[in-house]
Design an enzyme around this catalytic site. Structure first.
Site, PDB file in Angstrom:
ATOM      1  CD  GLU A  51      -2.996  -0.405   2.424  1.00  0.00           C
ATOM      2  OE1 GLU A  51      -2.762   0.571   3.161  1.00  0.00           O
ATOM      3  OE2 GLU A  51      -3.823  -1.278   2.703  1.00  0.00           O
ATOM      4  CG  ASP A  62      -3.309   8.792   7.886  1.00  0.00           C
ATOM      5  OD1 ASP A  62      -3.307   7.552   8.050  1.00  0.00           O
ATOM      6  OD2 ASP A  62      -3.506   9.340   6.793  1.00  0.00           O
TER       7      ASP A  62
END
Lengths: 276, 417
Positions: A51, A62
């Site tokens: 990824e 995040d």
């Protein structure tokens, strides 16, 4: 789709009776020049699927580890073009390792969805996870990706209830990414029991491989999740290593990924026999 | 005037019927959030629909606005400002300027109108914790205020730079019982405090309500914030009819996210004889650092909605700048993006220097110290009024009072306090 490296890889892992190891790094962290060595280290350590995070100035989903990686990458001058160049070069070196681009809508759609999907296809990217495009806004990116043969990978979370799950699965492809905690990347760890329950629920609803991520930090936890899921995603723990070691991170990344892969292999009777 | 459109059979074309069912204003708005938040956003939409249909909800909201906030606040004819501008205008020119006195609300700005509404929604949803982002601290203070009023636990996310610049408001929030969380990521200003508020929210969706401070964010926030702020425009309609016997010729309001502006404009959108001007912060000028998303940005996706954003060609968000911390944001509410594209509202950039001059002028002429945000709208009125005939009527939204800004202004003027 595009020779479908993703399904081929999940099938190969299944044949080995183990979960796929999916590793995340932010593209261009710490610099674009260092990135190929780090991507190669992931493969050398035994990652099945990569990824690749597209850095964004405002990575709202995040936690601190990946946020800092985003800032390191952007601070060193990474542009969108560099990310596709990195991906295309990776595809040359590693023809069979699936690449999934993960990021936020604004950078993916800055030049339009057709442009983005076309770049993905040309660079040999197999799937795209767009964190802030829920199924309700699929029209922004889904049709362009499907037309280019790139999998739009969907996220399911602890708040995705039974009533909502069909909407998430509609149009999902490649694999289903189960976000194991209601939260941001790299923070809390979900209880194993709740992960097991969720994976069972998801697998009952779809034939897509189910990968589990968010808060998976080490080999033991990866092994535990690997016993029930088709894939295990590790991101922040790897990104932390890059944060600590900078341009010298590649061997440390490779060694850490190898421990993750070893833990997943150890779940499989095939590997145990080999070891014996 | 509203009825004129309705009776011509063009009701579906009313400009007041946005957003559509999926939260879109034309191509703007929508719901661009992480999957974790989607179920909550959908629930909020349901709860809001039910609340709108519930007379008891409206009754409680109205009651609090009257007895707690102090509404209706006055629509004041700024005679000395009007005359001063006429003195320098061509003969027969110089429109009448009225000020909508939102700065007289409890907590000193329009922000409280929205916070009361959202706190009522939070209570309906059974949430006992509220969070908010804040720039200058006005929305933080308003949120902390309603949290105290409703007995809710309150966390305010504020950029570390703003915590330093706005110490009085930080102390106010603490007095009101809120926890102020300094945000050290990114540019450490408003957009970063919104990022961290979203991060906290996604990790605490089960018991936390996010009181967004402006008419932006994922659907249904832009709609419900607008509805709660529409009290501004509704009062103006009644008050200007009393004062002038007719609707105004022009409305002027400052636009950061744009909640006070959309609240002022929305009740008049179908009155095509009422012109509207939204004032963006042009900072050091459009060729320097600024916060004018419409004049200097393009369509993109941030903080849950598609709207005009300051960004580079890769879609990276660029930092906004304005002397007014409340306008220091690289985006704008999605309904403004739509109104800009269809041309219903004109958006005008005003620089830091122009706002500073109007800040002083209004203080000296009318005895009203405006917030720096509001001073942008006053500056626009000063430029426009002398170009209009003397029988024209302009209403300026004085969205907040300027006490909070005296240190910033003193600093900009080189005055030591």
């Amino acid at each position: 789709m595009t020779g479908d490296r993703l399904s081929a890889r999940f099938a190969a892992c299944k044949a080995q009776q183990r979960a796929a190891l999916i590793t995340f790094v932010t593209a261009g962290d710490p610099t674009v020049a260092d990135a190929p060595a780090i991507l190669d280290a992931l493969v050398a350590g035994g990652a099945d699927i990569i990824e690749l995070g597209m850095p964004f100035t405002d990575p709202m989903a995040d936690g601190p580890a990946i946020e800092l990686a985003n800032l390191r990458s952007l601070g060193s001058g990474t542009r969108t073009k560099d990310i596709f160049d990195l991906a295309a070069a990776f595809r040359q070196r590693h023809p069979d390792t699936p690449l999934v681009l993960m990021g936020y809508a604004n950078t993916m759609l800055a030049r339009g969805s057709d442009w983005f999907a076309d770049q993905c296809k040309t660079a040999g990217i197999d799937g795209v996870i767009c964190v802030d495009i829920p199924p309700e806004e699929d029209g922004e990116i889904g049709p362009a990706l499907r037309a280019s043969g790139v999998h739009p990978v969907r996220l399911a979370t602890p708040t995705t209830d039974a009533a909502r799950l069909p909407a998430v699965l509609e149009g999902a492809s490649g694999f289903l990414y189960h976000v194991s905690v209601a939260g941001i990347t790299g923070k809390q760890q979900a209880a194993q029991a709740s992960i097991e329950q969720a994976v069972q629920r998801l697998k009952a609803a779809t034939d897509l491989p189910v990968a589990v991520g968010f808060g998976v930090r080490g080999p033991e936890q990866a092994a535990a999740i690997g016993r029930i899921a088709d894939g295990v995603v590790v991101g922040s723990a790897i990104v932390d290593i890059i944060g600590s070691h900078g341009d010298a991170a590649a061997p440390f990344v490779r060694d850490f990924v190898a421990t993750l892969r070893g833990a997943l292999n150890a779940n499989s009777p095939l590997f145990r026999e080999t070891a014996a | 005037m509203t009825d004129t459109l309705a009776h011509t059979g063009t009701l579906p074309n009313s400009l007041r019927s946005q957003p559509d069912a999926a939260g879109h204003f034309g191509t703007f708005g929508g719901r661009y959030v992480a999957e974790t938040l989607m179920p909550l956003i959908l629930e909020l939409e349901k709860v809001y629909k039910a609340a709108k249909a519930d007379p008891a909800f409206e009754e409680e909201y109205d009651h609090l606005l009257k007895h707690y906030v102090g509404r209706p606040n006055p629509l004041y004819y700024a005679g000395r400002l009007t005359e001063a501008l006429r003195a320098d205008a061509q003969p027969g020119k110089g429109a009448k300027i009225y000020l909508k006195r939102e700065e007289l609300n409890h907590t000193g700005a329009h922000k409280i109108n929205n916070c009361i509404g959202q706190a009522l929604l939070a209570r309906r949803m059974g949430k006992k914790k509220v969070i908010a982002e804040t720039g200058a601290g006005q929305h933080g203070v308003a949120t902390a205020t309603v949290a105290a009023l409703f007995g809710m636990e309150c966390k305010i996310f504020m950029g570390a730079k703003d915590v330093e610049r706005q110490k009085p408001n930080v102390f106010r929030m603490k007095l009101l019982g809120a926890e102020v969380v300094p945000v050290t990521s990114g540019s450490q200003t408003l957009k970063d405090s919104m990022n961290d508020a979203l991060r906290h929210w996604v990790s605490n969706v089960h018991d936390t309500f996010y009181i967004i401070g402006t008419a932006a964010g994922p659907h249904p926030y832009p709609e419900l914030v607008r509805d709660f702020q529409s009290i501004i425009g509704k009062e103006i309609r009644t008050q200007i009819m009393e004062a002038e016997g007719r609707l105004p010729d022009m409305l002027i309001a400052p636009v950061g996210g744009g909640s006070n502006a959309i609240g002022m404009f929305h009740p008049f959108l179908d009155d095509m004889d009422v012109a509207m001007v939204g004032v963006e912060a042009a900072g050091e000028g459009l060729h320097g650092r600024h916060a004018a998303s419409l004049a200097g940005g393009k369509s993109g996706i941030l903080h849950g909605n598609r709207t005009y954003l300051l960004q580079d060609e890769d879609g990276q968000i660029t930092e906004a700048h304005s002397i007014s911390a409340g306008l220091d944001y690289p985006g704008i509410g999605p309904e403004h993006s739509w109104l800009h594209e269809i041309g219903r509202v004109q958006y005008k950039p005003i620089t830091d220097d122009e706002a500073l001059a109007s800040f002083q002028k209004l203080s000296a002429l009318e005895g009203i110290i405006p917030a720096l945000e509001s001073a942008h709208a006053v500056a626009a009125a000063e430029q426009i009024a002398p170009t209009l005939d003397a029988d024209k009527v302009i209403v300026v939204n004085l969205s907040g009072r300027g006490d909070k800004d005296i240190f910033t202004v003193a600093d900009a003027l080189g005055v030591e306090m």
